[in-house]
Design a protein around this motif. Structure first.
Motif, PDB file in Angstrom:
ATOM      1  N   UNK A  61      38.770  12.585 -15.275  1.00 22.69           N
ATOM      2  CA  UNK A  61      37.746  13.141 -16.210  1.00 22.69           C
ATOM      3  C   UNK A  61      37.657  12.332 -17.487  1.00 22.69           C
ATOM      4  N   UNK A  62      38.855  12.276 -17.977  1.00 23.72           N
ATOM      5  CA  UNK A  62      39.185  11.439 -19.297  1.00 23.72           C
ATOM      6  C   UNK A  62      38.854  10.147 -19.188  1.00 23.72           C
ATOM      7  N   UNK A  63      39.356   9.609 -17.990  1.00 24.76           N
ATOM      8  CA  UNK A  63      39.095   8.039 -17.558  1.00 24.76           C
ATOM      9  C   UNK A  63      37.788   7.595 -17.764  1.00 24.76           C
ATOM     10  N   UNK A  64      36.930   8.503 -17.377  1.00 23.76           N
ATOM     11  CA  UNK A  64      35.309   8.317 -17.101  1.00 23.76           C
ATOM     12  C   UNK A  64      34.607   8.744 -18.364  1.00 23.76           C
ATOM     13  N   UNK A  65      35.220   9.376 -19.373  1.00 24.38           N
ATOM     14  CA  UNK A  65      34.338   9.876 -20.404  1.00 24.38           C
ATOM     15  C   UNK A  65      33.163   9.043 -21.137  1.00 24.38           C
ATOM     16  N   UNK A  66      34.007   7.606 -21.198  1.00 21.49           N
ATOM     17  CA  UNK A  66      32.938   6.650 -22.019  1.00 21.49           C
ATOM     18  C   UNK A  66      31.566   6.502 -21.325  1.00 21.49           C
ATOM     19  N   UNK A  67      31.600   6.769 -20.039  1.00 21.78           N
ATOM     20  CA  UNK A  67      30.009   6.404 -19.533  1.00 21.78           C
ATOM     21  C   UNK A  67      29.108   7.358 -20.091  1.00 21.78           C
ATOM     22  N   UNK A  68      29.338   8.560 -20.145  1.00 27.24           N
ATOM     23  CA  UNK A  68      28.201   9.521 -20.773  1.00 27.24           C
ATOM     24  C   UNK A  68      28.162   9.042 -22.383  1.00 27.24           C
ATOM     25  N   UNK A  69      29.299   8.815 -23.120  1.00 25.92           N
ATOM     26  CA  UNK A  69      29.333   8.708 -24.479  1.00 25.92           C
ATOM     27  C   UNK A  69      28.602   7.457 -24.728  1.00 25.92           C
ATOM     28  N   UNK A  70      28.650   6.426 -24.036  1.00 22.65           N
ATOM     29  CA  UNK A  70      28.022   5.102 -24.270  1.00 22.65           C
ATOM     30  C   UNK A  70      26.590   5.233 -23.879  1.00 22.65           C
ATOM     31  N   UNK A  71      26.173   6.289 -23.287  1.00 22.63           N
ATOM     32  CA  UNK A  71      24.670   6.597 -22.624  1.00 22.63           C
ATOM     33  C   UNK A  71      24.067   7.430 -23.976  1.00 22.63           C
ATOM     34  N   UNK A  73      23.167   8.580 -28.208  1.00 23.90           N
ATOM     35  CA  UNK A  73      22.898   7.862 -29.222  1.00 23.90           C
ATOM     36  C   UNK A  73      24.121   7.633 -29.953  1.00 23.90           C
ATOM     37  N   UNK A  74      24.195   6.382 -30.690  1.00 24.53           N
ATOM     38  CA  UNK A  74      25.333   6.085 -31.499  1.00 24.53           C
ATOM     39  C   UNK A  74      25.496   6.778 -32.786  1.00 24.53           C
ATOM     40  N   UNK A  75      26.571   7.265 -33.023  1.00 22.89           N
ATOM     41  CA  UNK A  75      26.521   7.571 -34.517  1.00 22.89           C
ATOM     42  C   UNK A  75      26.552   6.602 -35.533  1.00 22.89           C
ATOM     43  N   UNK A  76      25.902   6.682 -36.942  1.00 19.10           N
ATOM     44  CA  UNK A  76      25.820   5.665 -37.502  1.00 19.10           C
ATOM     45  C   UNK A  76      26.961   4.688 -38.212  1.00 19.10           C
ATOM     46  N   UNK A  77      28.203   5.370 -38.019  1.00 17.90           N
ATOM     47  CA  UNK A  77      29.338   4.767 -38.651  1.00 17.90           C
ATOM     48  C   UNK A  77      30.657   5.627 -38.017  1.00 17.90           C
ATOM     49  N   UNK A  78      31.845   4.988 -37.985  1.00 17.54           N
ATOM     50  CA  UNK A  78      33.110   5.548 -37.452  1.00 17.54           C
ATOM     51  C   UNK A  78      33.672   6.214 -38.427  1.00 17.54           C
ATOM     52  N   UNK A 135      30.249  -4.941 -29.256  1.00 17.03           N
ATOM     53  CA  UNK A 135      31.478  -4.857 -29.660  1.00 17.03           C
ATOM     54  C   UNK A 135      31.893  -3.801 -30.871  1.00 17.03           C
ATOM     55  N   UNK A 136      30.729  -3.809 -31.673  1.00 22.08           N
ATOM     56  CA  UNK A 136      30.873  -2.986 -32.860  1.00 22.08           C
ATOM     57  C   UNK A 136      30.229  -1.374 -32.679  1.00 22.08           C
ATOM     58  N   UNK A 137      29.919  -1.227 -31.167  1.00 22.98           N
ATOM     59  CA  UNK A 137      29.417   0.258 -31.072  1.00 22.98           C
ATOM     60  C   UNK A 137      30.367   1.338 -31.416  1.00 22.98           C
ATOM     61  N   UNK A 138      29.682   2.567 -31.825  1.00 20.53           N
ATOM     62  CA  UNK A 138      30.473   3.766 -32.350  1.00 20.53           C
ATOM     63  C   UNK A 138      29.887   4.770 -31.236  1.00 20.53           C
ATOM     64  N   UNK A 139      30.959   5.358 -30.955  1.00 12.61           N
ATOM     65  CA  UNK A 139      30.590   6.563 -30.080  1.00 12.61           C
ATOM     66  C   UNK A 139      31.126   7.929 -30.682  1.00 12.61           C
ATOM     67  N   UNK A 140      30.590   9.068 -29.935  1.00 11.20           N
ATOM     68  CA  UNK A 140      30.912  10.368 -30.553  1.00 11.20           C
ATOM     69  C   UNK A 140      31.768  11.170 -29.354  1.00 11.20           C
ATOM     70  N   UNK A 147      33.662   7.318 -33.633  1.00  9.27           N
ATOM     71  CA  UNK A 147      34.978   6.627 -33.390  1.00  9.27           C
ATOM     72  C   UNK A 147      34.427   5.217 -32.750  1.00  9.27           C
ATOM     73  N   UNK A 148      34.904   4.256 -33.436  1.00  9.45           N
ATOM     74  CA  UNK A 148      34.850   2.765 -32.889  1.00  9.45           C
ATOM     75  C   UNK A 148      34.972   2.881 -31.572  1.00  9.45           C
ATOM     76  N   UNK A 149      34.286   2.039 -30.452  1.00  9.94           N
ATOM     77  CA  UNK A 149      34.623   1.935 -29.165  1.00  9.94           C
ATOM     78  C   UNK A 149      36.006   1.572 -28.779  1.00  9.94           C
ATOM     79  N   UNK A 150      36.392   0.570 -29.434  1.00 10.25           N
ATOM     80  CA  UNK A 150      37.924   0.250 -29.291  1.00 10.25           C
ATOM     81  C   UNK A 150      38.890   1.201 -29.686  1.00 10.25           C
ATOM     82  N   UNK A 151      38.696   2.008 -30.799  1.00 11.59           N
ATOM     83  CA  UNK A 151      39.550   3.220 -31.035  1.00 11.59           C
ATOM     84  C   UNK A 151      39.486   4.028 -30.076  1.00 11.59           C
ATOM     85  N   UNK A 152      38.290   4.575 -29.458  1.00  5.50           N
ATOM     86  CA  UNK A 152      38.398   5.710 -28.415  1.00  5.50           C
ATOM     87  C   UNK A 152      39.207   4.897 -27.006  1.00  5.50           C
TER      88      UNK A 152
END
Length: 236
Positions: A61-71, A73-78, A135-140, A147-152
Motif C-alpha cells: 500500500x505504501x509503495x503505491x500511494x503516489x498514484x492517487x497522490x499525483x492524480x 490537485x497539487x498544493x501550491x507549495x511544499x 520535477x517540481x510537482x508537490x503532493x499532499x 511535500x515535494x515529490x522527490x521528498x515524498x
C-alpha cells in the motif's frame, strides 16, 4: 524526470537517484518474496503484531500511494520535507492502530502469490506516475503534509528498504537491502552528515542501529555521545 533535481530532494540528491533507490529496492523485494509459501507468510515479524503477509500488505500500500497522490490537485507549495514527515503525529496510538488494522485487513484479501504480484503492480504504477509528473510537482500526503515529490519518494524508499529488513529477518534471510536504497535511507537518517569513524559502520549497520533493528553496544554509545552524533528518530 530524468536527471532532474527537486528542491528539498535531499542535500544534492537528485530525484533520479531517489527513483533508482525505489525501483531497485522494490524489484529486489519482489524477487525475494516470489515463491514464498503460505506458512512462511504467516510467520511473525518484529513489527508486532504483523505477520510477514500483513507487513507485505502494508508495504504494498505504501509503495503505491503516489498514484492517487499525483492524480489529486497539487498544493501550491511544499511545507514539509522527508525528515519532518516522520514527526510524532505519524506515531500516535490512533494512527498506529489504524495502520496495523489496515495491514491486517488488506492481507486477508489476497493469497501469497497474488499479494506479491499486486506489490509489483503497485510500485510499477507509482513509478510510472512519478515519471509522468513534472520535477517540481508537490503532493499532499494522507496526513495532510504538502511535500515535494522527490521528498515524498524518499520516504517510500525508507518504507520499502527498512521493512525489507524486517521481512528478511522474519524469513531467516540475509538482508537484501540494495546499495542505491541504502544510500538514500542512510542520507535521510543522518541528514547527510558523516558517521563518526570510530563506529566503523557500513550503511546497512547504520540503518539497523538508527532504526532500532539492532542495539548499540556500550562502546558505540560512548562514541555516539562523544561525537554528538544524532540521527533521525522515527516518531521522535
Amino acid at each position: 524526470m530524468r536527471g532532474s533535481t527537486a528542491e528539498g530532494a535531499g542535500r544534492g540528491r537528485t530525484v533520479e537517484s531517489v527513483r533508482a533507490g525505489f525501483r531497485d529496492e522494490c524489484e529486489r523485494l519482489g524477487e525475494a518474496l516470489r515463491g514464498v509459501d503460505e506458512a512462511d507468510l504467516d510467520r511473525p515479524t518484529d513489527c508486532r503484531p504483523w505477520t510477514v503477509r500483513e507487513l507485505l500488505a502494508h508495504v504494498r500500500t505504501g509503495a503505491g500511494r503516489l498514484v492517487d497522490m499525483l492524480a489529486a490537485p497539487a498544493p501550491p507549495r511544499a511545507e514539509v520535507d522527508a525528515a519532518a514527515y516522520y514527526g510524532a503525529a505519524k506515531f500516535t496510538p490512533p494512527v498506529d492502530a489504524a495502520r496495523v488494522d489496515a495491514g491486517r485487513r488488506e492481507a486477508r484479501e489476497l493469497d501469497g502469490p497474488a499479494l506479491v504480484a499486486d506489490f509489483d503492480r503497485a510500485w510499477r504504477a507509482a513509478l510510472d506516475a512519478v515519471d509522468a509528473a513534472p520535477p517540481d510537482r508537490v503532493v499532499r500526503t494522507r496526513h495532510g503534509d504538502a511535500m515535494a515529490l522527490g521528498e515524498f519518494l524518499r520516504t517510500r524508499v525508507v518504507e520499502v528498504g527498512v521493512h525489507g529488513l524486517d521481512l528478511a529477518a522474519a524469513l531467516d534471510r540475509r538482508p537484501w537491502l540494495t546499495p542505491t536504497a541504502a544510500e538514500v535511507v542512510a542520507d535521510l537518517l543522518t541528514g547527510g552528515r558523516a558517521v563518526p569513524p570510530g563506529l566503523g559502520w557500513d550503511r546497512l549497520t547504520l540503518i539497523r542501529k538508527a532504526t532500532g533493528r539492532a542495539g548499540l553496544t556500550d562502546r558505540e554509545r560512548a562514541v555516539v555521545d562523544a561525537a554528538g552524533f544524532r540521527w533521525l528518530s522515527f516518531g521522535g
